[in-house]
Scaffold this motif. Structure first.
Motif, mmCIF file in Angstrom:
data_model
loop_
_atom_site.group_PDB
_atom_site.id
_atom_site.type_symbol
_atom_site.label_atom_id
_atom_site.label_comp_id
_atom_site.label_asym_id
_atom_site.label_seq_id
_atom_site.Cartn_x
_atom_site.Cartn_y
_atom_site.Cartn_z
ATOM 1 N N ALA A 188 67.710 73.248 36.555
ATOM 2 C CA ALA A 188 67.339 73.753 38.011
ATOM 3 C C ALA A 188 68.770 74.045 38.764
ATOM 4 O O ALA A 188 68.679 74.719 39.842
ATOM 5 C CB ALA A 188 66.745 72.683 38.916
ATOM 6 N N ASP A 195 68.279 62.391 43.744
ATOM 7 C CA ASP A 195 68.372 63.566 44.843
ATOM 8 C C ASP A 195 69.193 64.732 44.639
ATOM 9 O O ASP A 195 69.301 65.480 45.566
ATOM 10 C CB ASP A 195 68.907 62.739 45.966
ATOM 11 C CG ASP A 195 70.397 62.472 45.880
ATOM 12 O OD1 ASP A 195 71.151 62.407 44.827
ATOM 13 O OD2 ASP A 195 71.075 61.984 46.670
ATOM 14 N N VAL A 242 57.907 74.437 38.530
ATOM 15 C CA VAL A 242 58.717 73.664 39.493
ATOM 16 C C VAL A 242 59.433 72.528 38.556
ATOM 17 O O VAL A 242 58.963 71.649 38.094
ATOM 18 C CB VAL A 242 57.625 72.874 40.265
ATOM 19 C CG1 VAL A 242 58.487 72.075 41.345
ATOM 20 C CG2 VAL A 242 56.653 74.121 41.308
ATOM 21 N N SER A 271 62.710 69.824 39.733
ATOM 22 C CA SER A 271 63.102 69.252 40.771
ATOM 23 C C SER A 271 63.060 69.748 42.209
ATOM 24 O O SER A 271 63.759 69.843 42.917
ATOM 25 C CB SER A 271 64.981 69.279 40.581
ATOM 26 O OG SER A 271 65.238 68.641 39.466
ATOM 27 N N GLY A 272 61.588 69.965 42.155
ATOM 28 C CA GLY A 272 61.249 70.457 43.582
ATOM 29 C C GLY A 272 61.289 71.943 43.813
ATOM 30 O O GLY A 272 61.209 72.413 44.934
ATOM 31 N N LYS A 273 62.141 72.500 42.778
ATOM 32 C CA LYS A 273 62.380 74.178 42.973
ATOM 33 C C LYS A 273 61.613 74.858 41.972
ATOM 34 O O LYS A 273 61.539 74.593 40.687
ATOM 35 C CB LYS A 273 63.846 74.256 42.841
ATOM 36 C CG LYS A 273 64.473 75.657 42.847
ATOM 37 C CD LYS A 273 65.836 75.628 42.680
ATOM 38 C CE LYS A 273 66.382 76.888 42.379
ATOM 39 N NZ LYS A 273 67.965 77.091 42.326
ATOM 40 N N THR A 274 61.297 76.006 42.286
ATOM 41 C CA THR A 274 60.306 76.822 41.413
ATOM 42 C C THR A 274 61.280 77.823 41.016
ATOM 43 O O THR A 274 61.974 78.543 41.474
ATOM 44 C CB THR A 274 59.099 77.778 42.363
ATOM 45 O OG1 THR A 274 58.232 76.968 42.913
ATOM 46 C CG2 THR A 274 58.433 78.711 41.111
ATOM 47 N N PRO A 308 69.508 68.397 41.671
ATOM 48 C CA PRO A 308 68.472 68.984 40.634
ATOM 49 C C PRO A 308 68.917 68.577 39.447
ATOM 50 O O PRO A 308 70.093 68.443 39.269
ATOM 51 C CB PRO A 308 69.031 70.500 41.013
ATOM 52 C CG PRO A 308 69.272 70.422 42.397
ATOM 53 C CD PRO A 308 69.805 69.400 42.768
#
Length: 544
Positions: A136, A130, A66, A68-71, A132
């Protein structure tokens, strides 16, 4: 090779499948690179333009994380690049190859004396919270330790022991490791994706900022865009100033403790905060701030407690914020270092970077300022190459038998070529950033380099490829508890400039520590408060 403003082209993929979509932001590779094929791959010396004995991939792991909050899924590649001198350490590097590749690559610079590999999943200096991080976003990201490995027992980025080896020193200080790492990474990217990146960017701060300017100076066609933040470009000049400050601060009674550093900070803020039209604990117009530390003088000049400064402490504060000039010539041509902005609103709540919490001494305390410890390592391993040498015994004003060595090192450590014309003519774009309250690398120094470039290349030509921003209230790398924790999406701005020829327009910086925004003003402008909500950038105007 001449670069031109363009949209990213999708290369023909022989091993991987690429999506047939238009535009640089959406162009992605949809298959994970073959990690297994990269593992233990030999890197030929012939793919690197500077001398090595080749290299080898030590590990290649198909990874899901994961970021920047993204897988995201990526191939994490570790490699060693072997030296010519058998006694020199290898360059250790890491390359992350995302499965959804945007056909761009980005190299990260280091910090301090380096010695560890920067995380390829990290953000650019003063990067936004805010958006990526580059990995990411689909960048192939890479970095190296610059050719040596830090002693784990040393404070982070403060192990200079590698300087005793000539090849390791040149890899770090002259930047040779940068090009070797770039060449090896290009080779591995081609093997992983069966395609070369359409664009390559560089981003770094402090030592990494010097490295960013170095690649633009030495290899002007190698990178399409560069972000250089708080760059220690004139490293030797700063080291000489730091050595002089070690001499001053080690004098009896001269060191101002943390209470007195806080007194100085709050006094500067009180005197200069409102000069930009708003009292917000930020000195946005430092050029108008003319604070005199003698206003804090203890009665009779003796140290009578935390509410005032003694005469020796006033002398130390003045020395830190004044230019240091040396009465001899060095081969790089530098003649002075401009001093630090302690009288222009620097944040004394991060003393480790500035004065430290204890005075310099022998042996050098780990609680002394970062720059004082940097000087100590430099004297022991770069200058004298004697680990037992007392760094307080070297006086930068009168170096005696060490002058010739200082002069020779200056040609390696001062990366001061202001002729960025070749980089500009190749289509390169440069974003230069510095916090106005930086207590480790002087913003005045970056302003000096910017002005040299304008004088050398010409104002109009400079404006076509370079933007320089000074961030009021921001310190070195948002370290500690800064007055302003600066965040700006410089990478997106650089992409638009490189791809579409659109320079940054009315950029806005976010202060993450106070949930407010300000206009990011191109030097020499600064943000003046007009009217309205003081937390909104729209309430300010950039002015000279």
């Amino acid at each position: 090779m001449k670069r031109t403003t363009r949209r990213l082209a999708l290369p023909v993929m022989t091993l991987l499948v690429a999506t047939a979509v238009a535009g640089p932001a959406s162009a992605t590779t949809t298959a994970v690179p073959g990690c297994a094929a990269l593992n233990q791959l030999k890197i030929p010396a012939s793919v690197m333009s500077l001398p090595t004995t080749g290299g080898r991939v030590t590990a290649a792991v198909d990874t899901t994380a994961v970021v920047s909050g993204k897988t995201i899924r990526f191939c994490q590649v570790d490699a060693d690049l072997f030296p010519v001198d058998p006694a020199a350490p290898s360059i250790k590097m890491r390359l992350d190859l995302p499965s959804e590749w945007n056909h761009r690559a980005l190299m990260f610079g280091g910090g301090g004396y380096n010695g560890t590999i920067p995380d390829p999943a990290s953000n650019v200096p003063f990067g936004p919270a805010d958006q990526p991080v580059p990995l990411a976003r689909g960048y192939a990201t890479f970095a190296s330790d610059s050719g040596h490995q830090q002693n784990p027992a040393s404070p982070p980025s403060l192990d200079g022991s590698f300087g005793a080896n000539d090849e390791a020193l040149v890899n770090f200080a002259a930047g040779d490791a940068l090009k070797k790492t770039l060449d090896a990474s290009r080779f591995l990217i081609r093997r992983g994706y069966a395609a070369s990146p359409a664009e390559v960017f560089f981003s770094g701060g402090s030592t990494g900022g010097r490295e960013a300017l170095n690649v633009a100076q030495r290899w002007p066609t190698a990178f399409d865009g560069v972000i250089s933040a708080f760059p220690a470009w004139n490293n030797m000049a700063e080291i000489l100033d730091l050595g002089y400050l070690v001499q001053v601060l080690s004098r009896p009674g001269a060191f101002p403790g943390v209470d007195k550093q806080t007194l100085l900070y709050t006094s500067v803020i009180s005197a200069c905060d409102g000069l930009d039209g708003l009292r917000d604990q930020v000195v946005s117009n430092p050029g108008a701030c003319h604070f005199d530390p003698r206003s804090l003088r203890c009665p009779g000049g003796a140290d009578t407690g935390p509410a005032c400064l003694s005469d020796p402490q006033i002398g130390a504060v003045t020395a830190m914020s004044s230019p240091f000039r040396w009465p001899y010539r060095i081969a790089s041509g530098e003649t002075q270092y401009p001093g630090f902005p302690f009288l222009s609103g620097a944040d004394m709540r991060t003393p480790f970077l500035g004065f430290g919490t204890t005075a310099p001494a022998n042996p050098m305390p780990v609680t002394s300022g970062y720059g004082m410890q940097y000087w100590d390592q430099w004297v022991k391993y770069f200058l004298t190459r004697d680990p037992q040498y007392n760094s307080l015994d070297v006086d930068p004003r009168h170096p005696g038998k060490w002058l010739d060595r200082i002069s020779a090192l200056s040609t390696i450590e001062d990366r001061n070529n202001a002729d960025l014309g070749p980089f500009a003519r190749a289509g390169g774009k440069l974003i230069l950033l510095h916090g106005a309250a930086d207590e480790l690398v002087s913003p005045y120094s970056t302003t000096d380099y910017y002005q040299r470039v304008r004088e050398t290349v010409g104002p109009r030509a400079t404006d076509a490829f370079l933007r320089y921003y000074v961030v009021p209230g921001a310190n070195h790398a948002n370290f500690g508890t800064p007055a302003v924790a600066a965040a700006w999406d410089s990478l997106s701005a650089l992409e638009r400039w490189v791809d579409r020829g659109q320079p940054p327009a009315n950029p806005v910086v976010t202060d993450l520590s106070h949930a407010r925004t300000r206009p990011l003003c191109a030097y020499p402008e600064w943000p003046r408060y007009r009217a309205g909500d003081p937390n909104l950038a729209s309430s300010f105007v950039c002015t000279r």
